[in-house]
Motif scaffolding. Structure first.
Motif, mmCIF file in Angstrom:
data_model
loop_
_atom_site.group_PDB
_atom_site.id
_atom_site.type_symbol
_atom_site.label_atom_id
_atom_site.label_comp_id
_atom_site.label_asym_id
_atom_site.label_seq_id
_atom_site.Cartn_x
_atom_site.Cartn_y
_atom_site.Cartn_z
ATOM 1 N N VAL A 1 0.823 -1.111 -0.153
ATOM 2 C CA VAL A 1 0.055 0.030 0.057
ATOM 3 C C VAL A 1 0.821 1.122 0.060
ATOM 4 O O VAL A 1 0.583 2.253 -0.668
ATOM 5 N N THR A 2 1.873 1.222 0.743
ATOM 6 C CA THR A 2 2.732 2.506 0.897
ATOM 7 C C THR A 2 3.541 2.860 -0.571
ATOM 8 O O THR A 2 3.454 3.892 -1.049
ATOM 9 N N SER A 3 3.723 1.723 -1.382
ATOM 10 C CA SER A 3 4.446 2.072 -2.638
ATOM 11 C C SER A 3 3.439 2.347 -3.619
ATOM 12 O O SER A 3 3.514 3.069 -4.530
ATOM 13 N N ARG A 4 2.187 1.523 -3.547
ATOM 14 C CA ARG A 4 1.084 2.079 -4.551
ATOM 15 C C ARG A 4 0.649 3.349 -4.487
ATOM 16 O O ARG A 4 0.023 3.974 -5.329
ATOM 17 N N VAL A 5 0.550 3.700 -3.321
ATOM 18 C CA VAL A 5 -0.180 5.028 -2.878
ATOM 19 C C VAL A 5 0.404 6.234 -3.528
ATOM 20 O O VAL A 5 -0.100 7.113 -3.755
ATOM 21 N N LEU A 6 1.893 6.043 -3.593
ATOM 22 C CA LEU A 6 2.673 7.089 -4.130
ATOM 23 C C LEU A 6 2.290 7.213 -5.730
ATOM 24 O O LEU A 6 2.797 8.164 -6.445
ATOM 25 N N ARG A 7 2.015 6.002 -6.442
ATOM 26 C CA ARG A 7 1.578 5.929 -7.694
ATOM 27 C C ARG A 7 0.171 6.196 -8.292
ATOM 28 O O ARG A 7 -0.218 5.689 -9.248
ATOM 29 N N ILE A 8 -0.539 6.507 -7.124
ATOM 30 C CA ILE A 8 -2.032 6.465 -7.398
ATOM 31 C C ILE A 8 -2.428 7.239 -8.672
ATOM 32 O O ILE A 8 -3.366 6.866 -9.163
ATOM 33 N N SER A 9 -1.868 8.332 -8.783
ATOM 34 C CA SER A 9 -2.149 9.156 -10.045
ATOM 35 C C SER A 9 -2.039 8.112 -11.331
ATOM 36 O O SER A 9 -2.772 8.446 -12.351
ATOM 37 N N ASP A 10 -0.942 7.626 -11.344
ATOM 38 C CA ASP A 10 -0.632 6.578 -12.434
ATOM 39 C C ASP A 10 -1.679 5.541 -12.647
ATOM 40 O O ASP A 10 -2.225 5.353 -13.661
ATOM 41 N N LEU A 11 -2.186 4.901 -11.281
ATOM 42 C CA LEU A 11 -3.356 3.892 -11.538
ATOM 43 C C LEU A 11 -4.490 4.661 -12.031
ATOM 44 O O LEU A 11 -5.171 3.686 -12.731
ATOM 45 N N ALA A 12 -4.894 5.769 -11.744
ATOM 46 C CA ALA A 12 -5.947 6.257 -12.105
ATOM 47 C C ALA A 12 -6.114 6.667 -13.611
ATOM 48 O O ALA A 12 -6.971 6.375 -14.498
ATOM 49 N N ALA A 13 -4.807 6.969 -14.051
ATOM 50 C CA ALA A 13 -4.546 7.211 -15.599
ATOM 51 C C ALA A 13 -4.656 5.904 -16.241
ATOM 52 O O ALA A 13 -5.307 6.014 -17.463
ATOM 53 N N ASP A 14 -4.468 4.803 -15.709
ATOM 54 C CA ASP A 14 -4.616 3.573 -16.400
ATOM 55 C C ASP A 14 -6.042 2.827 -16.112
ATOM 56 O O ASP A 14 -6.224 1.713 -16.407
ATOM 57 N N ALA A 15 -6.884 3.818 -15.541
ATOM 58 C CA ALA A 15 -8.380 3.612 -15.193
ATOM 59 C C ALA A 15 -8.383 2.435 -14.333
ATOM 60 O O ALA A 15 -9.399 1.528 -14.142
ATOM 61 N N PHE A 16 -7.244 2.128 -13.353
ATOM 62 C CA PHE A 16 -7.281 1.101 -12.371
ATOM 63 C C PHE A 16 -7.217 -0.212 -13.172
ATOM 64 O O PHE A 16 -7.693 -1.213 -12.373
ATOM 65 N N LYS A 17 -6.774 -0.336 -14.278
ATOM 66 C CA LYS A 17 -6.519 -1.584 -14.959
ATOM 67 C C LYS A 17 -5.199 -2.201 -14.893
ATOM 68 O O LYS A 17 -4.220 -1.306 -15.179
ATOM 69 N N ASP A 18 -4.964 -3.271 -15.147
ATOM 70 C CA ASP A 18 -3.425 -3.867 -15.198
ATOM 71 C C ASP A 18 -3.096 -3.851 -16.651
ATOM 72 O O ASP A 18 -3.974 -3.372 -17.629
ATOM 73 N N THR A 19 -2.078 -4.438 -16.961
ATOM 74 C CA THR A 19 -1.475 -4.298 -18.458
ATOM 75 C C THR A 19 -2.361 -5.106 -19.288
ATOM 76 O O THR A 19 -2.284 -4.919 -20.433
ATOM 77 N N LYS A 20 -3.163 -6.048 -18.926
ATOM 78 C CA LYS A 20 -4.322 -7.011 -19.724
ATOM 79 C C LYS A 20 -5.505 -6.326 -19.871
ATOM 80 O O LYS A 20 -6.172 -7.048 -20.431
ATOM 81 N N GLY A 21 -5.614 -5.230 -19.183
ATOM 82 C CA GLY A 21 -6.811 -4.504 -19.329
ATOM 83 C C GLY A 21 -7.918 -4.911 -18.123
ATOM 84 O O GLY A 21 -9.007 -4.501 -18.268
ATOM 85 N N LYS A 22 -7.737 -5.898 -17.293
ATOM 86 C CA LYS A 22 -8.251 -6.289 -16.126
ATOM 87 C C LYS A 22 -8.173 -5.401 -15.048
ATOM 88 O O LYS A 22 -7.026 -4.661 -14.867
ATOM 89 N N ASP A 23 -9.293 -5.127 -14.280
ATOM 90 C CA ASP A 23 -9.281 -4.411 -12.785
ATOM 91 C C ASP A 23 -8.100 -4.715 -12.139
ATOM 92 O O ASP A 23 -7.905 -6.081 -11.847
ATOM 93 N N ILE A 24 -7.624 -4.033 -11.577
ATOM 94 C CA ILE A 24 -6.527 -4.341 -10.466
ATOM 95 C C ILE A 24 -6.983 -4.857 -9.298
ATOM 96 O O ILE A 24 -8.304 -4.553 -9.139
ATOM 97 N N LYS A 25 -6.505 -5.448 -8.260
ATOM 98 C CA LYS A 25 -7.073 -5.922 -7.120
ATOM 99 C C LYS A 25 -7.436 -4.882 -6.286
ATOM 100 O O LYS A 25 -6.604 -3.971 -6.287
ATOM 101 N N ASN A 26 -8.499 -4.874 -5.829
ATOM 102 C CA ASN A 26 -9.004 -3.863 -4.968
ATOM 103 C C ASN A 26 -9.088 -2.384 -5.608
ATOM 104 O O ASN A 26 -8.942 -1.483 -5.178
ATOM 105 N N ALA A 27 -9.474 -2.695 -6.917
ATOM 106 C CA ALA A 27 -9.827 -1.364 -7.726
ATOM 107 C C ALA A 27 -10.711 -0.403 -7.112
ATOM 108 O O ALA A 27 -10.354 0.823 -7.016
#
Length: 141
Positions: free
Chosen positions: A76-102
């Protein structure tokens, strides 16, 4: 104003189990320190529970400030620093699926973005870890 958010859960295993969580919000301004705390429980994974505690703490914010999030959950500490990047990717992974806990990440992002919070984070045991653990036991959520 500088605000610290301290998160703690009663269990650190990764499985989905019933958990207790607690948080402390510590605000320092005009030479004074004020704290607020909250507690709850959840049937969730470790990361999901930490995110739920973070969302609950963030929901108490009403204005822009710099925040630092303290938790033992290094993911969580590492991902929260990249939360804007996660949002820019619509909270999807590289395969287009929702990330865990999207859903939880989206809720956290909505508050961070709306209030334009500047976020930093640190992983590990923190100054409120023991107190939060003791309070969760006492309160028995």
């Amino acid at each position: 104003m500088k605000v610290n958010i301290y998160l703690e859960t009663d269990k650190q295993c990764q499985a989905r189990v019933q958990r207790r969580y607690g948080y402390v919000i510590e605000a320092v301004y005009a030479g004074r320190t004020e704290t607020r705390e909250g507690f709850g429980n959840s049937s969730s994974t470790y990361h999901q529970c930490n995110l739920q505690a973070l969302i609950e703490a963030l929901s108490r914010f009403r204005s822009t400030c710099d925040i630092c999030i303290y938790t033992r959950d290094t993911f969580v500490t590492s991902r929260v620093l990249r939360i804007s990047d996660l949002a820019a990717d619509a909270f999807k992974d590289t395969k287009g699926k929702d990330i865990k806990n999207a859903d939880e990440w989206k809720k956290a992002y909505e508050v961070i973005n709306r209030l334009k919070l500047k976020v930093s984070s640190l992983a590990g045991v923190h100054s409120y870890s023991q107190w939060l653990q003791e309070e969760m036991i006492k309160r028995g959520n």
